[in-house]
Design a protein around this motif. Structure first.
Motif, PDB file in Angstrom:
ATOM      1  N   SER A 134       0.827  -1.203   0.000  1.00  0.00           N
ATOM      2  CA  SER A 134       0.000   0.000   0.000  1.00  0.00           C
ATOM      3  C   SER A 134       0.863   1.256   0.000  1.00  0.00           C
ATOM      4  O   SER A 134       1.972   1.269   0.561  1.00  0.00           O
ATOM      5  N   VAL A 135       0.347   2.308  -0.603  1.00  0.00           N
ATOM      6  CA  VAL A 135       1.037   3.598  -0.597  1.00  0.00           C
ATOM      7  C   VAL A 135       1.096   4.128   0.845  1.00  0.00           C
ATOM      8  O   VAL A 135       0.110   4.059   1.582  1.00  0.00           O
ATOM      9  N   ILE A 136       2.263   4.629   1.246  1.00  0.00           N
ATOM     10  CA  ILE A 136       2.414   5.172   2.607  1.00  0.00           C
ATOM     11  C   ILE A 136       2.742   6.659   2.607  1.00  0.00           C
ATOM     12  O   ILE A 136       2.719   7.306   3.652  1.00  0.00           O
ATOM     13  N   MET A 137       3.042   7.219   1.437  1.00  0.00           N
ATOM     14  CA  MET A 137       3.451   8.617   1.365  1.00  0.00           C
ATOM     15  C   MET A 137       2.292   9.452   0.821  1.00  0.00           C
ATOM     16  O   MET A 137       1.971   9.400  -0.363  1.00  0.00           O
ATOM     17  N   ARG A 138       1.648  10.183   1.703  1.00  0.00           N
ATOM     18  CA  ARG A 138       0.470  10.965   1.353  1.00  0.00           C
ATOM     19  C   ARG A 138       0.555  12.344   1.993  1.00  0.00           C
ATOM     20  O   ARG A 138       1.213  12.530   3.009  1.00  0.00           O
ATOM     21  N   LYS A 139      -0.175  13.274   1.391  1.00  0.00           N
ATOM     22  CA  LYS A 139      -0.238  14.612   1.973  1.00  0.00           C
ATOM     23  C   LYS A 139      -1.522  15.307   1.540  1.00  0.00           C
ATOM     24  O   LYS A 139      -1.904  15.246   0.366  1.00  0.00           O
ATOM     25  N   LYS A 140      -2.192  15.937   2.490  1.00  0.00           N
ATOM     26  CA  LYS A 140      -3.334  16.797   2.181  1.00  0.00           C
ATOM     27  C   LYS A 140      -2.796  18.216   2.048  1.00  0.00           C
ATOM     28  O   LYS A 140      -2.127  18.723   2.953  1.00  0.00           O
ATOM     29  N   MET A 141      -3.063  18.842   0.932  1.00  0.00           N
ATOM     30  CA  MET A 141      -2.570  20.196   0.696  1.00  0.00           C
ATOM     31  C   MET A 141      -3.627  20.993  -0.052  1.00  0.00           C
ATOM     32  O   MET A 141      -4.594  20.436  -0.574  1.00  0.00           O
ATOM     33  N   GLU A 152      -0.868  11.577  -3.251  1.00  0.00           N
ATOM     34  CA  GLU A 152      -0.039  10.470  -2.797  1.00  0.00           C
ATOM     35  C   GLU A 152       1.080  10.216  -3.804  1.00  0.00           C
ATOM     36  O   GLU A 152       0.956  10.549  -4.985  1.00  0.00           O
ATOM     37  N   TRP A 153       2.163   9.661  -3.272  1.00  0.00           N
ATOM     38  CA  TRP A 153       3.340   9.397  -4.097  1.00  0.00           C
ATOM     39  C   TRP A 153       3.732   7.923  -3.979  1.00  0.00           C
ATOM     40  O   TRP A 153       4.050   7.447  -2.874  1.00  0.00           O
ATOM     41  N   PRO A 154       3.748   7.153  -5.068  1.00  0.00           N
ATOM     42  CA  PRO A 154       4.323   5.803  -5.032  1.00  0.00           C
ATOM     43  C   PRO A 154       5.800   5.888  -4.641  1.00  0.00           C
ATOM     44  O   PRO A 154       6.513   6.815  -5.065  1.00  0.00           O
ATOM     45  N   LEU A 155       6.257   4.947  -3.838  1.00  0.00           N
ATOM     46  CA  LEU A 155       7.614   5.007  -3.303  1.00  0.00           C
ATOM     47  C   LEU A 155       8.300   3.660  -3.469  1.00  0.00           C
ATOM     48  O   LEU A 155       7.695   2.614  -3.224  1.00  0.00           O
ATOM     49  N   ALA A 156       9.562   3.690  -3.895  1.00  0.00           N
ATOM     50  CA  ALA A 156      10.373   2.477  -4.031  1.00  0.00           C
ATOM     51  C   ALA A 156      11.557   2.557  -3.080  1.00  0.00           C
ATOM     52  O   ALA A 156      12.161   3.627  -2.908  1.00  0.00           O
ATOM     53  N   LEU A 157      11.897   1.422  -2.484  1.00  0.00           N
ATOM     54  CA  LEU A 157      12.925   1.367  -1.445  1.00  0.00           C
ATOM     55  C   LEU A 157      13.863   0.195  -1.712  1.00  0.00           C
ATOM     56  O   LEU A 157      13.425  -0.904  -2.027  1.00  0.00           O
TER      57      LEU A 157
END
Length: 304
Positions: A224-231, A293-298
């Protein structure tokens, strides 16, 4: 990344409007680090630290060093540190390259990270340097986030892709990204080689994790996507103004600013608001809030 070091690049906007990383991401990395018994928490290093956004989250470590090639980024990071109410001497910033860390002794670092920076690295040089400075069982974690997505308006993804990855030099910022770094980011670091391919036997583990949700179903085992922001929509425009590709576009196309609907970023922003408005059935204003939201790779590795 050369654009961020230019005197014309506004690092204050970069520091203010780039998205921050969730605490859950750092907790995920810290849990990985402590998998090995005897994991140490003495020294951490943030490569390509920029304004120090991720550096200051490395709180479990006694000493933390941020490294960035841009003197402007380091200056902002140091100024931010000076404004901290209580200084513990835990953090320091050094201007330098990720591929050469002469100020670090052999086997002296417990954790190395790079946040939204590793797609610029020369991996044939950096893997040997990481093998040199990491302690036995030390860890490294590198992550990037790719193109933003609208949580409530998935249909706008195509507009984002056309603006960011398009090939028309007058209607897209796609041709203005520095390569090959941007394509490595867009492909979620899958082209980054395993450290043992460069330094055989140096690393005991190599893991790829994709917090990309449903946005990139071809990636293996996406989480699941974990990087989100309300702006606000106004803040979204400010975020768009931090893109290095836009900075280069404006330098090469100064007349674009005279367009009656605004420059290329403003036109894109207006198109997005109009698209959201059609879905909502009402006009969207700049002060309205929107979920991004931003998809993130690690990538995570352990020193053997």
């Amino acid at each position: 990344m050369a654009t961020f070091g230019k005197s014309t690049f506004d690092t204050s906007i970069y520091a203010a409007f780039r998205p921050t990383y969730p605490r859950s991401l750092f907790d995920f990395v810290f849990r990985y680090h402590e998998r090995n018994k005897g994991a140490r928490w003495d020294r951490a290093v943030d490569l390509g630290c920029g304004t120090g956004q991720a550096t200051v989250e490395l709180t479990p470590f006694k000493r933390v060093t941020g490294v960035d090639p841009s003197s402007k980024m380091i200056e902002v990071a140091q100024d931010t540190l000076k404004k901290t109410p209580v200084s513990t001497g835990q953090y320091e910033y050094i201007q330098g390259s990720a591929e050469s860390l002469p100020f670090l002794e052999d086997s002296s670092v417990d954790l190395i990270i790079a946040a939204q920076a590793c797609h610029w690295f020369d991996w044939n040089k950096i893997w040997p340097e990481l093998a040199r400075v990491l302690r036995k069982n030390g860890s490294a974690a590198f992550w990037i986030y790719s193109e933003f997505r609208f949580t409530r308006y998935p249909s706008l993804a195509q507009k984002v892709k056309a603006y960011s990855q398009g090939v028309d030099p007058l209607h897209s910022v796609g041709p203005y990204w520095q390569q090959p770094g941007r394509s490595i980011l867009e492909n979620h670091l899958v082209k980054v080689p395993d450290g043992n391919e460069v330094v055989p036997g140096a690393f005991s583990d190599f893991e790829r994790v994709f917090f990309t949700g449903d946005h990139y179903p071809s990636l293996p085992s996406p989480r699941s996507v974990i990087m989100r922001k309300k702006m606000t929509w106004n803040d979204l425009l400010s975020y768009l103004n931090t893109w290095s590709s836009l900075h280069t576009f404006r330098q090469r196309n100064p007349m674009d600013a005279e367009h009656p609907r605004g420059d290329i970023a403003v036109r894109f922003w207006k198109d997005l608001m109009e698209g959201a408005g059609r879905e909502d059935g009402r006009a969207v204003e700049g002060h309205d809030e929107v979920d991004i939201e931003w998809p993130l790779a690690l990538i995570m590795v352990k020193r053997a």
